[in-house]
Design a protein around this motif. Structure first.
Motif, PDB file in Angstrom:
ATOM      1  N   UNK A 116      15.732 -30.872  -1.586  1.00  0.00           N
ATOM      2  CA  UNK A 116      16.652 -31.636  -2.442  1.00  0.00           C
ATOM      3  C   UNK A 116      16.202 -33.093  -2.459  1.00  0.00           C
ATOM      4  N   UNK A 117      16.580 -33.797  -3.483  1.00  0.00           N
ATOM      5  CA  UNK A 117      16.171 -35.190  -3.685  1.00  0.00           C
ATOM      6  C   UNK A 117      16.766 -36.088  -2.601  1.00  0.00           C
ATOM      7  N   UNK A 118      15.951 -36.864  -1.887  1.00  0.00           N
ATOM      8  CA  UNK A 118      16.512 -37.796  -0.892  1.00  0.00           C
ATOM      9  C   UNK A 118      17.207 -38.975  -1.583  1.00  0.00           C
ATOM     10  N   UNK A 119      17.993 -39.700  -0.813  1.00  0.00           N
ATOM     11  CA  UNK A 119      18.627 -40.918  -1.334  1.00  0.00           C
ATOM     12  C   UNK A 119      18.229 -42.106  -0.463  1.00  0.00           C
ATOM     13  N   UNK A 120      18.131 -43.277  -1.101  1.00  0.00           N
ATOM     14  CA  UNK A 120      17.811 -44.504  -0.375  1.00  0.00           C
ATOM     15  C   UNK A 120      19.109 -45.252  -0.123  1.00  0.00           C
ATOM     16  N   UNK A 121      19.607 -45.167   1.095  1.00  0.00           N
ATOM     17  CA  UNK A 121      20.856 -45.838   1.454  1.00  0.00           C
ATOM     18  C   UNK A 121      20.550 -47.243   1.955  1.00  0.00           C
ATOM     19  N   UNK A 122      20.396 -48.185   1.030  1.00  0.00           N
ATOM     20  CA  UNK A 122      20.060 -49.556   1.412  1.00  0.00           C
ATOM     21  C   UNK A 122      21.200 -50.256   2.123  1.00  0.00           C
ATOM     22  N   UNK A 123      22.371 -49.623   2.199  1.00  0.00           N
ATOM     23  CA  UNK A 123      23.482 -50.175   2.986  1.00  0.00           C
ATOM     24  C   UNK A 123      23.448 -49.699   4.435  1.00  0.00           C
ATOM     25  N   UNK A 124      22.581 -48.736   4.739  1.00  0.00           N
ATOM     26  CA  UNK A 124      22.521 -48.183   6.095  1.00  0.00           C
ATOM     27  C   UNK A 124      22.107 -49.230   7.118  1.00  0.00           C
ATOM     28  N   UNK A 134      12.375 -50.842   1.469  1.00  0.00           N
ATOM     29  CA  UNK A 134      11.976 -49.609   0.807  1.00  0.00           C
ATOM     30  C   UNK A 134      11.344 -48.679   1.839  1.00  0.00           C
ATOM     31  N   UNK A 135      11.635 -47.377   1.805  1.00  0.00           N
ATOM     32  CA  UNK A 135      11.008 -46.467   2.756  1.00  0.00           C
ATOM     33  C   UNK A 135       9.481 -46.563   2.694  1.00  0.00           C
TER      34      UNK A 135
END
Length: 539
Positions: A116-124, A134-135
């Motif tokens: 499944x498509x990952x998500x970039x949680x920039x609030x993490x 950015x990862x």
């Protein structure tokens, strides 16, 4: 019944190609899609054009190596919904279709059927604490060597070019350092305190909204590529993240713009879909975790149609999937979920916000006090308190515009603040920026009564928020769908007005609104605001 597919955090296992299998297989799947012709609905280029296409594609510095556009547009191209209440559901359907195609290609190459498509949680802020960056998988120009990859990857993958790497991705400072200026991001990349410019902070404050329409999800429109009904979710974080990640080469507006900064190019950058997975996750949090409702209007539920057929359409499973907002409101019925669905730190409930405001106004709220906090767009239960008399030109380090106030309306606000209580909620004050036009977007922060020549870093308490101008050029085209009327935004400036009131500084006939860009705006490409207006909203 548990969902079959779980979208995981892209920063899991370090966010690298060798450590994160979701990102590794995403890169492999994207690479296969890139090998197809632009006219193939299963190609990367076709999906990018669904979000938006234009002559800008011809000037993109590879990678990616973008093929020439056919003419005219093919089926389903340039249909993205922006500045409209259809923004969240259209992009959810878009992600589902793209994810479905990537998964199909992954499976064909021996990858996991559960991908499944990952998500970039920039609030993490945990594991690791710097997820505003950015990862790393998106910064690696090539795949790792075979010894660092699982044995089931195709033999041509190790050491080959990484499809997630994009050249035209310049970041907030134009130097190729890619991060999102959340508060943690700003703390890690501090600006000069004497700078005339300002990073508008990327927040999840939209989750505190109580209403979808004219607030969290945008205003009522028809089928809109760009209109003037931008919702809070779309403005911040969505628009700001796009503008910051794309940036400009060397941070000069006259140089190349990053793909993510322009909606006609953004769908070509693989990080686009991880950003939008996080935006989709925030909508899911708003619904599932915070228990807030979507519109029940027939116009929203069944969306725009032509000859009785939904206008929203995506290539999926070898045919065309037509869908309405009502088809995509429940992620449980769509058979996917997210690894984590808790609200980011700092998001408050309506009751908490109201109680905190009474406390700030030196009143005595009852425990759990709530009332008078519904978000209402200007024009509905509002009263004009003042407006600029002419358009405002924003260039260089910004602009400072006077807004003359109607004394009678201002006195109503003052009276409501003085008499505020749980039973008598005080007025809210809204600022409206109408007909914002320009050739290239960016981010502009808004300050109220900042002294002339003042430095933004010294007057944070006067900040009223920021606007992201993602799509400004398209909305400003005189020959475009909207006749060049540009974009419009509403900001809640209540906290600033409360501060002025408490400091005995609201007894005046003029408020000064400063528009502070995140970078210098050349005089050759100014941004113009047609009108700045301030409204009282009574409860």
């Amino acid at each position: 019944m548990a969902a079959t597919f779980t979208r995981n955090n892209a920063w899991d296992n370090g966010g690298t190609l060798e450590g994160n299998s979701d990102l590794l297989w995403y890169a492999i799947g994207v690479g296969k899609m890139m090998q197809r012709s632009i006219t193939d609905p299963k190609s990367w280029w076709y999906f990018g054009a669904i979000h938006g296409d234009g002559p800008e594609w011809g000037g993109i510095t590879a990678p990616p190596q973008v093929p020439p556009l056919p003419s005219p547009d093919l089926r389903g191209w340039s249909q993205c919904q922006h500045a409209t209440w259809y923004f969240p559901p259209w992009h959810r359907g878009y992600l589902i279709a793209l994810e479905n195609q990537v998964r199909e290609d992954i499976i064909s190459l021996g990858g996991p059927s559960s991908w499944a498509l990952p998500y970039w949680n920039y609030f993490g802020q945990q594991n690791p604490p710097d997820q505003f960056n950015i990862p790393p998988a998106f910064l690696e120009q090539n795949f790792p060597q075979a010894a660092q990859l699982p044995p089931n990857v195709p033999p041509n993958i190790p050491g080959s070019p990484n499809p997630l790497f994009v050249n035209a991705r310049y970041g907030p400072n134009g130097d190729g350092v890619i991060f999102v200026p959340t508060q943690a991001g700003v703390n890690a990349h501090p600006q000069d305190p004497n700078s005339d410019f300002d990073f508008g902070v990327v927040t999840a404050d939209c989750l505190s909204d109580t209403a979808y329409t004219n607030s969290f999800g945008g205003g009522q429109t028809g089928f809109e590529h760009f209109d003037s009904a931008t919702g809070d979710l779309e403005n911040n974080p969505h628009n700001l993240v796009h503008s910051y990640i794309g940036g400009f080469q060397g941070n000069d507006q006259n140089n190349e713009q990053g793909l993510m900064g322009d909606p006609l190019m953004a769908g070509l950058d693989p990080v686009f879909y991880l950003h939008h997975a996080n935006i989709d996750r925030l909508w899911a949090i708003w619904n599932v975790t915070l228990k807030k409702d979507n519109p029940n209007s027939v116009n929203w539920l069944f969306g725009p149609t032509t000859n009785g057929q939904p206008d929203f359409q995506m290539p999926k499973d070898g045919s065309w999937w037509r869908f309405t907002p009502s088809d995509v409101t429940d992620i449980g019925k769509l058979n996917y979920t997210y690894e984590e669905l808790s609200a980011p730190t700092g998001v408050v409930t309506a009751a908490q916000a109201f109680s905190a405001r009474l406390t700030a106004l030196r009143k005595a709220p009852a425990a759990g006090a709530i009332g008078g906090i519904e978000n209402v767009e200007p024009g509905n239960k509002v009263e004009l308190m003042g407006a600029t008399q002419r358009s405002v030109v924003v260039n260089g380090a910004g602009a400072r515009a006077p807004v003359r106030l109607d004394t009678g309306v201002r006195n109503k606000v003052v009276a409501s603040l003085q008499g505020a209580s749980q039973a008598a909620p005080p007025d809210r004050v809204l600022l409206r920026l109408d007909n914002v036009v320009g050739k290239i977007g960016g981010v502009i922060s808004v300050y109220i009564n900042m002294p002339e020549g003042g430095k933004p870093a010294q007057f944070r308490h006067l900040s009223a928020g920021s606007i992201g101008l993602f799509g400004l050029r398209e909305a400003s085209e005189p020959a475009g769908k909207h006749g060049g009327k540009g974009m419009s935004f509403t900001l809640d400036i209540t906290k600033v007005i409360d501060q002025l009131h408490l400091g005995q500084a609201f007894d005046l006939d003029t408020l000064y609104v400063s528009l502070v860009p995140s970078r210098a705006i050349p005089e050759s490409t100014p941004i113009t605001v047609g009108r700045i207006s301030i409204y009282r909203q009574a409860h």
